[in-house]
Design a protein around this motif. Structure first.
Motif, PDB file in Angstrom:
ATOM      1  N   ASP A 130       0.720  -1.169   0.204  1.00 58.02           N
ATOM      2  CA  ASP A 130      -0.029  -0.078  -0.080  1.00 58.02           C
ATOM      3  C   ASP A 130       0.899   1.246  -0.133  1.00 58.02           C
ATOM      4  OD1 ASP A 130      -2.390  -1.509   0.064  1.00 58.02           O
ATOM      5  OD2 ASP A 130      -2.478  -1.523   2.257  1.00 58.02           O
ATOM      6  N   VAL A 131       2.283   1.097   0.003  1.00 57.63           N
ATOM      7  CA  VAL A 131       3.097   2.325   0.004  1.00 57.63           C
ATOM      8  C   VAL A 131       2.761   2.997  -1.412  1.00 57.63           C
ATOM      9  CG1 VAL A 131       5.605   3.040  -0.174  1.00 57.63           C
ATOM     10  CG2 VAL A 131       4.821   1.061   1.515  1.00 57.63           C
ATOM     11  N   PRO A 132       2.586   4.503  -1.127  1.00 57.16           N
ATOM     12  CA  PRO A 132       2.720   5.287  -2.309  1.00 57.16           C
ATOM     13  C   PRO A 132       3.694   5.308  -3.326  1.00 57.16           C
ATOM     14  CG  PRO A 132       2.474   6.541  -0.340  1.00 57.16           C
ATOM     15  CD  PRO A 132       2.604   5.396   0.073  1.00 57.16           C
ATOM     16  N   LEU A 133       3.522   5.771  -4.453  1.00 55.23           N
ATOM     17  CA  LEU A 133       4.783   5.503  -5.487  1.00 55.23           C
ATOM     18  C   LEU A 133       6.171   6.562  -4.999  1.00 55.23           C
ATOM     19  CD1 LEU A 133       5.681   4.605  -8.340  1.00 55.23           C
ATOM     20  CD2 LEU A 133       4.590   6.943  -9.324  1.00 55.23           C
ATOM     21  N   GLN A 134       5.709   7.542  -4.521  1.00 54.13           N
ATOM     22  CA  GLN A 134       6.933   8.519  -4.133  1.00 54.13           C
ATOM     23  C   GLN A 134       7.776   7.975  -2.927  1.00 54.13           C
ATOM     24  OE1 GLN A 134       7.861  10.777  -6.134  1.00 54.13           O
ATOM     25  NE2 GLN A 134       6.235  10.784  -7.487  1.00 54.13           N
ATOM     26  N   THR A 135       7.001   7.345  -2.051  1.00 53.48           N
ATOM     27  CA  THR A 135       7.812   6.564  -0.927  1.00 53.48           C
ATOM     28  C   THR A 135       8.489   5.578  -1.565  1.00 53.48           C
ATOM     29  OG1 THR A 135       5.890   7.342   0.772  1.00 53.48           O
ATOM     30  CG2 THR A 135       7.373   5.742   1.241  1.00 53.48           C
ATOM     31  N   TYR A 136       7.840   4.654  -2.442  1.00 57.28           N
ATOM     32  CA  TYR A 136       8.684   3.583  -3.076  1.00 57.28           C
ATOM     33  C   TYR A 136       9.963   4.168  -3.703  1.00 57.28           C
ATOM     34  CZ  TYR A 136       9.481  -0.293  -6.453  1.00 57.28           C
ATOM     35  OH  TYR A 136      10.068  -1.103  -7.192  1.00 57.28           O
ATOM     36  N   MET A 137       9.457   5.428  -4.541  1.00 57.45           N
ATOM     37  CA  MET A 137      10.681   5.667  -5.294  1.00 57.45           C
ATOM     38  C   MET A 137      11.631   6.218  -4.210  1.00 57.45           C
ATOM     39  SD  MET A 137       9.753   5.376  -8.308  1.00 57.45           S
ATOM     40  CE  MET A 137      11.107   6.172  -9.106  1.00 57.45           C
ATOM     41  N   GLN A 138      11.419   6.829  -3.347  1.00 57.44           N
ATOM     42  CA  GLN A 138      12.282   7.491  -2.207  1.00 57.44           C
ATOM     43  C   GLN A 138      13.306   6.162  -1.640  1.00 57.44           C
ATOM     44  OE1 GLN A 138      12.610   7.206   1.435  1.00 57.44           O
ATOM     45  NE2 GLN A 138      14.035   8.711   1.741  1.00 57.44           N
ATOM     46  N   GLN A 139      12.630   5.151  -1.502  1.00 58.67           N
ATOM     47  CA  GLN A 139      13.473   3.911  -1.183  1.00 58.67           C
ATOM     48  C   GLN A 139      14.402   3.345  -2.039  1.00 58.67           C
ATOM     49  OE1 GLN A 139      10.016   1.275   0.112  1.00 58.67           O
ATOM     50  NE2 GLN A 139       9.817   2.503   2.031  1.00 58.67           N
ATOM     51  N   ILE A 140      13.964   3.473  -3.163  1.00 58.60           N
ATOM     52  CA  ILE A 140      14.847   2.958  -4.132  1.00 58.60           C
ATOM     53  C   ILE A 140      15.908   3.859  -4.505  1.00 58.60           C
ATOM     54  CG2 ILE A 140      15.093   2.662  -6.674  1.00 58.60           C
ATOM     55  CD1 ILE A 140      12.215   1.424  -6.787  1.00 58.60           C
ATOM     56  N   VAL A 141      15.759   5.287  -4.800  1.00 60.24           N
ATOM     57  CA  VAL A 141      16.832   6.149  -4.918  1.00 60.24           C
ATOM     58  C   VAL A 141      17.670   6.182  -3.783  1.00 60.24           C
ATOM     59  CG1 VAL A 141      17.338   8.676  -5.536  1.00 60.24           C
ATOM     60  CG2 VAL A 141      15.453   7.338  -6.523  1.00 60.24           C
ATOM     61  N   VAL A 142      17.415   6.320  -2.353  1.00 58.95           N
ATOM     62  CA  VAL A 142      18.189   6.327  -1.309  1.00 58.95           C
ATOM     63  C   VAL A 142      19.028   5.249  -1.286  1.00 58.95           C
ATOM     64  CG1 VAL A 142      18.298   6.691   1.327  1.00 58.95           C
ATOM     65  CG2 VAL A 142      16.634   7.823  -0.039  1.00 58.95           C
ATOM     66  N   ARG A 143      20.387   5.367  -1.273  1.00 58.51           N
ATOM     67  CA  ARG A 143      21.370   4.595  -1.182  1.00 58.51           C
ATOM     68  C   ARG A 143      21.573   3.875   0.401  1.00 58.51           C
ATOM     69  NH1 ARG A 143      26.679   6.206  -5.031  1.00 58.51           N
ATOM     70  NH2 ARG A 143      25.145   6.426  -7.185  1.00 58.51           N
ATOM     71  N   ILE A 144      21.758   2.643   0.253  1.00 60.62           N
ATOM     72  CA  ILE A 144      21.926   1.791   1.507  1.00 60.62           C
ATOM     73  C   ILE A 144      23.360   1.818   1.899  1.00 60.62           C
ATOM     74  CG2 ILE A 144      21.620  -0.201   2.917  1.00 60.62           C
ATOM     75  CD1 ILE A 144      19.229  -0.720   1.013  1.00 60.62           C
ATOM     76  N   ASP A 145      23.858   2.231   2.858  1.00 62.65           N
ATOM     77  CA  ASP A 145      25.420   2.253   3.348  1.00 62.65           C
ATOM     78  C   ASP A 145      25.609   0.769   3.633  1.00 62.65           C
ATOM     79  OD1 ASP A 145      27.937   2.546   4.327  1.00 62.65           O
ATOM     80  OD2 ASP A 145      27.434   3.955   5.799  1.00 62.65           O
TER      81      ASP A 145
END
Length: 200
Positions: A130-145
């Protein structure tokens, strides 16, 4: 809400009280923790409405529309009153058609703000489907250390992140709705952003 606030104090006696309340709320809000508690008590967690209801009333947009209504000549209102028009008739048959530019401008502001909002989805939506598109995009774009990876699940999550080309395609796809809407509202946007800015 903007139309009655644009009337004179003689027509709407509590106008100044409501205007100061709106300005106070715009400048001093309760913060994230009280907002979270209110949403939880209202039962809006994991709901579509938690993404919609907080964005419905924007004080900045209300002030823009109020200033636009105040810029409309008073002679128009007086002539409508002389012809027997009541307050509801004046609001919906005279002022609302004249307010199309500013309404289109504030609608565009609201659409862009709601479409780009990702924080509410991160805080209030727990179900990944149910996560909105922009939240999903933010999780993809932000790099994981990589230094923060402490378990096998963290490594699997990092491995499942799409490559850069697919991420760029997803970002472009998320921009399409705004790119499609903007040309239709552009003529109203350009005129509406200037209206009410000059006072005589």
């Amino acid at each position: 809400m903007a139309y009655p606030l644009s009337r004179s104090v003689k027509e709407f006696k509590l106008r100044n009280v409501y205007m100061w309340l709106l300005v106070f709320v715009m400048m001093f809000n309760g913060g994230l923790i009280p907002f979270y508690l209110i949403v939880k008590q209202m039962g809006l967690m994991n709901s579509f409405w938690v993404l919609v209801l907080p964005m419905i009333i924007n004080v900045f947009n209300i002030i823009l529309i109020v200033n636009y209504f105040r810029s409309i000549p008073k002679e128009l209102d007086e002539s409508a009153s002389m012809d027997g028009a009541g307050p509801w008739y004046k609001a919906f048959r005279i002022y609302m058609p004249l307010a199309l530019p500013v309404l289109a401008t504030t609608t565009l502001f609201l659409i862009v703000a709601v479409w780009n909002e990702f924080m509410l989805g991160m805080i209030f939506i727990r179900n990944p489907e149910d996560v909105p598109l922009q939240t999903y995009m933010q999780q993809i774009v932000v790099r994981i250390d990589p230094n923060l990876l402490k378990s096998v699940e963290d490594v699997k999550r990092l491995a499942s992140v799409s490559d850069k080309t697919l991420s760029a395609a997803k970002i472009f796809t998320s921009m399409l709705p705004i790119m499609i809407i903007y040309p239709f509202l552009q003529r109203y946007f350009i005129s509406g952003i200037m209206l009410g800015s000059v006072k005589e």
